[in-house]
Design an enzyme around this catalytic site. Structure first.
Site, PDB file in Angstrom:
ATOM      1  N   LYS A  94      74.244  -3.375  19.167  1.00  0.00           N
ATOM      2  CA  LYS A  94      73.026  -4.093  19.861  1.00  0.00           C
ATOM      3  C   LYS A  94      72.019  -4.406  19.001  1.00  0.00           C
ATOM      4  O   LYS A  94      71.492  -5.478  18.979  1.00  0.00           O
ATOM      5  CB  LYS A  94      72.369  -3.001  20.681  1.00  0.00           C
ATOM      6  CG  LYS A  94      71.975  -1.634  20.123  1.00  0.00           C
ATOM      7  CD  LYS A  94      71.515  -0.435  21.156  1.00  0.00           C
ATOM      8  CE  LYS A  94      71.592   0.918  20.811  1.00  0.00           C
ATOM      9  NZ  LYS A  94      70.726   1.213  19.392  1.00  0.00           N
TER      10      LYS A  94
ATOM     11  N   ARG B 212      66.161   5.037  26.701  1.00  0.00           N
ATOM     12  CA  ARG B 212      67.281   5.972  26.547  1.00  0.00           C
ATOM     13  C   ARG B 212      67.485   7.219  27.652  1.00  0.00           C
ATOM     14  O   ARG B 212      68.427   7.850  27.556  1.00  0.00           O
ATOM     15  CB  ARG B 212      67.536   6.514  25.112  1.00  0.00           C
ATOM     16  CG  ARG B 212      68.264   5.608  24.232  1.00  0.00           C
ATOM     17  CD  ARG B 212      68.123   6.536  22.892  1.00  0.00           C
ATOM     18  NE  ARG B 212      69.416   6.232  21.795  1.00  0.00           N
ATOM     19  CZ  ARG B 212      69.193   5.268  20.888  1.00  0.00           C
ATOM     20  NH1 ARG B 212      67.907   4.393  20.611  1.00  0.00           N
ATOM     21  NH2 ARG B 212      70.136   5.159  19.981  1.00  0.00           N
TER      22      ARG B 212
ATOM     23  N   ARG C 283      79.728   1.350   8.771  1.00  0.00           N
ATOM     24  CA  ARG C 283      78.374   0.277   9.076  1.00  0.00           C
ATOM     25  C   ARG C 283      77.497   0.466   7.814  1.00  0.00           C
ATOM     26  O   ARG C 283      77.433   1.508   7.435  1.00  0.00           O
ATOM     27  CB  ARG C 283      77.776   0.923  10.254  1.00  0.00           C
ATOM     28  CG  ARG C 283      76.528   0.306  10.389  1.00  0.00           C
ATOM     29  CD  ARG C 283      75.869   0.293  11.670  1.00  0.00           C
ATOM     30  NE  ARG C 283      75.675   1.597  12.396  1.00  0.00           N
ATOM     31  CZ  ARG C 283      74.878   1.762  13.365  1.00  0.00           C
ATOM     32  NH1 ARG C 283      74.766   0.615  14.353  1.00  0.00           N
ATOM     33  NH2 ARG C 283      74.435   3.012  13.898  1.00  0.00           N
TER      34      ARG C 283
ATOM     35  N   ARG D  66      75.552  11.952  19.312  1.00  0.00           N
ATOM     36  CA  ARG D  66      74.782  10.806  19.710  1.00  0.00           C
ATOM     37  C   ARG D  66      75.449  10.212  20.995  1.00  0.00           C
ATOM     38  O   ARG D  66      75.067   9.835  21.876  1.00  0.00           O
ATOM     39  CB  ARG D  66      74.993   9.799  18.593  1.00  0.00           C
ATOM     40  CG  ARG D  66      73.608   9.976  17.698  1.00  0.00           C
ATOM     41  CD  ARG D  66      74.077   9.131  16.246  1.00  0.00           C
ATOM     42  NE  ARG D  66      73.826   7.836  16.261  1.00  0.00           N
ATOM     43  CZ  ARG D  66      74.278   7.039  15.334  1.00  0.00           C
ATOM     44  NH1 ARG D  66      75.017   7.316  14.262  1.00  0.00           N
ATOM     45  NH2 ARG D  66      73.916   5.824  15.627  1.00  0.00           N
TER      46      ARG D  66
ATOM     47  N   ARG E 258      73.390   4.838   7.007  1.00  0.00           N
ATOM     48  CA  ARG E 258      72.708   5.681   7.799  1.00  0.00           C
ATOM     49  C   ARG E 258      72.924   7.033   7.343  1.00  0.00           C
ATOM     50  O   ARG E 258      74.130   7.336   7.393  1.00  0.00           O
ATOM     51  CB  ARG E 258      72.444   5.026   9.093  1.00  0.00           C
ATOM     52  CG  ARG E 258      71.339   4.171   9.119  1.00  0.00           C
ATOM     53  CD  ARG E 258      71.240   3.617  10.617  1.00  0.00           C
ATOM     54  NE  ARG E 258      71.572   4.400  11.878  1.00  0.00           N
ATOM     55  CZ  ARG E 258      71.344   3.945  12.995  1.00  0.00           C
ATOM     56  NH1 ARG E 258      71.153   2.914  13.434  1.00  0.00           N
ATOM     57  NH2 ARG E 258      71.398   5.053  13.995  1.00  0.00           N
TER      58      ARG E 258
HETATM   59  P1  AMP Z   1      69.332   3.938  16.828  1.00  0.00           P
HETATM   60  O1  AMP Z   1      68.837   3.133  15.338  1.00  0.00           O
HETATM   61  O2  AMP Z   1      69.096   3.174  17.717  1.00  0.00           O
HETATM   62  O3  AMP Z   1      70.949   4.292  16.891  1.00  0.00           O
HETATM   63  O4  AMP Z   1      68.491   5.130  16.970  1.00  0.00           O
HETATM   64  C1  AMP Z   1      68.883   6.293  15.811  1.00  0.00           C
HETATM   65  C2  AMP Z   1      68.183   7.655  16.517  1.00  0.00           C
HETATM   66  O5  AMP Z   1      66.673   7.485  16.847  1.00  0.00           O
HETATM   67  C3  AMP Z   1      68.768   8.113  17.625  1.00  0.00           C
HETATM   68  O6  AMP Z   1      69.998   8.665  17.518  1.00  0.00           O
HETATM   69  C4  AMP Z   1      67.612   9.009  18.189  1.00  0.00           C
HETATM   70  O7  AMP Z   1      67.554  10.253  17.578  1.00  0.00           O
HETATM   71  C5  AMP Z   1      66.511   8.209  17.660  1.00  0.00           C
HETATM   72  N1  AMP Z   1      66.048   7.301  18.906  1.00  0.00           N
HETATM   73  C6  AMP Z   1      65.831   6.074  18.862  1.00  0.00           C
HETATM   74  N2  AMP Z   1      65.534   5.654  19.885  1.00  0.00           N
HETATM   75  C7  AMP Z   1      65.287   6.414  20.679  1.00  0.00           C
HETATM   76  C8  AMP Z   1      64.762   6.585  22.170  1.00  0.00           C
HETATM   77  N3  AMP Z   1      64.442   5.567  22.866  1.00  0.00           N
HETATM   78  N4  AMP Z   1      64.590   7.893  22.595  1.00  0.00           N
HETATM   79  C9  AMP Z   1      64.856   9.063  21.852  1.00  0.00           C
HETATM   80  N5  AMP Z   1      65.373   8.906  20.635  1.00  0.00           N
HETATM   81  C10 AMP Z   1      65.592   7.819  20.080  1.00  0.00           C
END
Ligand code: AMP
Length: 214
Positions: A14, A88, A127, A167, A156
């Site tokens: 994404k 989410r 990644r 996750r 990361r």
């Molecule tokens: P991402 O970069 O989208 O993979 O997000 C990395 C981490 O950030 C996730 O595993 C969550 O811990 C946190 N996170 C990102 N977006 C959200 C959201 N909308 N609600 C809650 N936690 C989030």
């Protein structure tokens, strides 16, 4: 102007698709993961708490994320926005509906990127991200040591199998109910995202340009 959401499991691509769309259509790319990672670098209690939650693979509380998002949606978004990683949870989706209503905006498309769990798990350990521009690479797909912009690549902290499993569980439990939520609103477009990046991008772009659901 189109406003879109990416609804997708971790490592489904994404972020990559959002960056490509941002470039092509000059849209605003709002990644709650990026906003939270930035906040987690602060050396205060909030920063430490966010680091711990994110490293574990759990979701951050709705309240914190919604506040971060509110600030971003209140800025100039004249070419539309791409929401990457938000909503989410169903509660976040309900709050988003209220927010876009208040701002006189609409959500036009929700792209649901569908990829099998085993593929995601394999992708996640390969990644790498550019420290300078944030571009995303996968060392299993291309042999790279640094970014095209010259920036160093890093992994990361939550891109390991243990975090991924949590996750993914969070995704199934809390995020996947949004598939029905947006299907009921006639906004959901299912994309087979287990394909080449450019093939996925071309499909999404043509939908954006022609309102075609192909
Ligand atoms: P991402 O970069 O989208 O993979 O997000 C990395 C981490 O950030 C996730 O595993 C969550 O811990 C946190 N996170 C990102 N977006 C959200 C959201 N909308 N609600 C809650 N936690 C989030």
């Amino acid at each position: 102007m189109k406003n879109i959401i990416f609804l997708a499991p971790p490592a489904s691509g994404k972020g990559t698709q959002a960056s490509l769309l941002k470039e092509k259509f000059n849209m605003s790319h709002i990644s709650t993961g990026d906003l939270l990672r930035e906040a987690s670098r602060n050396d205060d209690d909030m920063g430490i708490m966010l680091r711990n939650i994110m490293q574990s693979g759990n979701l951050v509380s709705d309240e914190i994320v919604i506040n971060l998002l509110k600030n971003k949606l209140n800025t100039d978004l004249k070419n539309g926005f791409i929401l990457d990683g938000f909503p989410r949870t169903v509660n976040q989706a309900i709050e988003l509906d209220k927010l876009v209503n208040e701002l006189n905006l609409n959500i036009d498309f929700v792209f649901y990127l569908n990829v099998e769990k085993e593929t995601l798990k394999n992708r996640i350990t390969g990644r790498r991200l550019c420290q300078k521009c944030g571009k995303i690479y996968n060392i299993y797909q291309e042999s790279v040591n640094s970014c095209t912009c010259g920036g160093e690549l890093y992994q990361r902290e939550d891109d390991n199998v243990e975090s991924f499993n949590i996750r993914y569980e969070e995704y199934i439990k809390k995020t996947s109910p949004l598939i029905d939520y947006y299907e009921d609103k006639n906004l959901l477009i299912k994309i087979d995202a287990d394909r080449e990046i450019n093939d996925i991008f071309n499909q999404i772009s043509s939908i954006m340009q022609g309102d075609l659901n192909d």
